[in-house]
Motif scaffolding. Sequence first.
Motif, short mmCIF file in Angstrom:
data_model
loop_
_atom_site.label_atom_id
_atom_site.label_comp_id
_atom_site.label_asym_id
_atom_site.label_seq_id
_atom_site.Cartn_x
_atom_site.Cartn_y
_atom_site.Cartn_z
N HIS A 1 9.63 5.75 -5.44
CA HIS A 1 10.65 5.35 -4.47
C HIS A 1 11.46 4.20 -5.07
O HIS A 1 10.93 3.35 -5.79
N PRO A 2 12.76 4.13 -4.78
CA PRO A 2 13.59 3.04 -5.34
C PRO A 2 13.05 1.65 -5.04
O PRO A 2 13.29 0.71 -5.81
N MET A 3 12.30 1.51 -3.95
CA MET A 3 11.73 0.19 -3.62
C MET A 3 10.82 -0.31 -4.72
O MET A 3 10.66 -1.52 -4.92
N SER A 4 10.23 0.60 -5.47
CA SER A 4 9.26 0.22 -6.50
C SER A 4 9.88 -0.62 -7.60
O SER A 4 9.17 -1.32 -8.33
N ARG A 5 11.19 -0.58 -7.73
CA ARG A 5 11.80 -1.36 -8.82
C ARG A 5 11.66 -2.86 -8.61
O ARG A 5 11.82 -3.64 -9.54
N ARG B 1 0.83 -1.21 0.00
CA ARG B 1 0.00 0.00 0.00
C ARG B 1 0.86 1.26 0.00
O ARG B 1 0.58 2.24 -0.71
N LEU B 2 1.94 1.23 0.77
CA LEU B 2 2.80 2.40 0.86
C LEU B 2 3.65 2.57 -0.39
O LEU B 2 3.98 3.69 -0.78
N VAL B 3 4.02 1.47 -1.03
CA VAL B 3 4.74 1.57 -2.31
C VAL B 3 3.81 2.17 -3.37
O VAL B 3 4.24 3.01 -4.18
N TYR B 4 2.55 1.76 -3.39
CA TYR B 4 1.59 2.39 -4.30
C TYR B 4 1.53 3.90 -4.08
O TYR B 4 1.39 4.68 -5.04
N MET C 1 2.73 2.04 8.99
CA MET C 1 2.66 0.58 8.91
C MET C 1 1.84 0.03 10.07
O MET C 1 0.96 -0.82 9.88
N ARG C 2 2.09 0.52 11.29
CA ARG C 2 1.34 0.03 12.45
C ARG C 2 -0.14 0.36 12.32
O ARG C 2 -1.01 -0.44 12.70
N GLU C 3 -0.45 1.54 11.81
CA GLU C 3 -1.85 1.92 11.63
C GLU C 3 -2.55 0.96 10.68
O GLU C 3 -3.69 0.54 10.92
N LEU C 4 -1.88 0.61 9.60
CA LEU C 4 -2.49 -0.27 8.60
C LEU C 4 -2.71 -1.67 9.14
O LEU C 4 -3.79 -2.25 8.99
N VAL C 5 -1.70 -2.25 9.79
CA VAL C 5 -1.86 -3.63 10.26
C VAL C 5 -2.81 -3.70 11.45
O VAL C 5 -3.42 -4.75 11.71
N PRO D 1 17.54 -5.01 2.56
CA PRO D 1 17.93 -3.78 3.26
C PRO D 1 17.05 -2.59 2.86
O PRO D 1 16.69 -1.76 3.72
N MET D 2 16.70 -2.48 1.58
CA MET D 2 15.87 -1.37 1.14
C MET D 2 14.45 -1.48 1.71
O MET D 2 13.86 -0.50 2.16
N PHE D 3 13.90 -2.72 1.70
CA PHE D 3 12.56 -2.93 2.26
C PHE D 3 12.55 -2.59 3.75
O PHE D 3 11.64 -1.92 4.24
N ARG D 4 13.55 -3.07 4.47
CA ARG D 4 13.63 -2.83 5.91
C ARG D 4 13.65 -1.33 6.20
O ARG D 4 12.89 -0.85 7.05
N GLU D 5 14.48 -0.61 5.50
CA GLU D 5 14.55 0.83 5.69
C GLU D 5 13.22 1.50 5.33
O GLU D 5 12.74 2.39 6.04
N PHE D 6 12.60 1.04 4.26
CA PHE D 6 11.34 1.62 3.79
C PHE D 6 10.25 1.49 4.85
O PHE D 6 9.57 2.45 5.18
N VAL D 7 10.06 0.28 5.40
CA VAL D 7 8.95 0.10 6.34
C VAL D 7 9.25 0.72 7.69
O VAL D 7 8.34 1.25 8.35
N LEU D 8 10.51 0.69 8.15
CA LEU D 8 10.82 1.27 9.45
C LEU D 8 10.75 2.79 9.42
O LEU D 8 10.37 3.43 10.42
N GLU D 9 11.09 3.40 8.28
CA GLU D 9 10.94 4.85 8.16
C GLU D 9 9.47 5.26 8.18
O GLU D 9 9.14 6.41 8.48
#
Length: 387
Positions: A94-98, A86-89, A128-132, A115-123
């Motif tokens: 964002h580079p994660m989209s590749r 959802r956040l990538v959409y 993320m917490r709201e969505l889950v 590493p990119m995914f980890r940084e993306f979700v923790l930032e």
Amino acid sequence: MPTARRVVANSQVDPNRFWSDEPGMPDLAELRGQLLAFAADEAAGVSPLYEHLATQAAEDAEVVGLLTEVAVPEEAGQLLLAAAHRLVYAEPFHPMSRYYPSVGGTDGVDGATWPMFREFVLERATRMRELVRARVARGTEVRRAALLYPAVAAAAKQVRGPVGLLELGCGAGLLLGLHRYAYRYQTEADGQLTAGPAKSPLGLHCAVQLAEGAQLPKPPKSVRVGARVGLDPAPVDLADEDAYGWLESCIWADQPERLRLFGVAARMQRGDPPELVRGDLAGELAGAARRVPAELPLVVFNTGSLVGGADVVAALAELAARRSVYWVHCAPYRSGLDAVLPDRPDLAEAAGSGFSGTLALTRWEAGEAKVSVLARTAEDGQRLLWL
């Protein structure tokens, strides 16, 4: 459950040591186990991206910590990846989209993916917490209509007239449009068999294997449907952009064909949507059925496990005492079918077979359930073993 709590800030620390302090909330060890199970049992061999991300996430206490407020721990893997999707959409550049074909990405899993995914979700930890916390995992698999069609057609053939459809656990109700889709069933003996309206915007393919001595009946070109109703504890209104976006995000990012089919089915539904009813499956079944004219034989179907399966089946039997009812079950055997067809271990999932579900058609006569087991089914809707 232990009640001590510590805030995990170091992903190198063993996540099994940390717990949530709120009653009923999952601990990190349980969530880690659910992520590993998701990677091994659901994503392996199907989604390289999701298998990789779920496996890596299970070893990272900070990422697992994003999931401590999930209502259903078994949904941890799906919710983590749906929320990230959802956040990538929302940030398609964002580079994660590749790594996400859903937004045009073409890169496969590599050393930079995790590493990119980890940084993306923790930032974006707060979001993320709201969505889950606020969402539930919703599976939308339009391709399952190809599994349902032969059974619904068999019921309609017995009726020799239009039927009313009632889906249990309908979500957005896209399977209630099954009579509007085109089908191609590929068999080894008879080649390709077609069904449904030939000019439908949505075409589905299904590979059919035949059990020894079995013969697939020729599917009819059309099934006449006079009414369509869906029942769900939380039905989804596709006119709500946020709800639509969440359903889209629950489809795995590296399966663009599923996303395309979802979009086509949703557009088809907008012109003539079914009636969706909010309620408990057993408690509201009779009320939902009343929305289908009494003169129409009722074809009830489900493609997922029935919450309160025995109660739902009892409600179906009670309903069948008052009107003509057919029940199409297309889900694992022990998710409702076992209530009318006990002691059939042969219908339980065979390890490695790929067929996790059972397609069966049930009708009640003088209070007695008459069950016809038609096929074994693959969860993705693309394979059928006709019995």
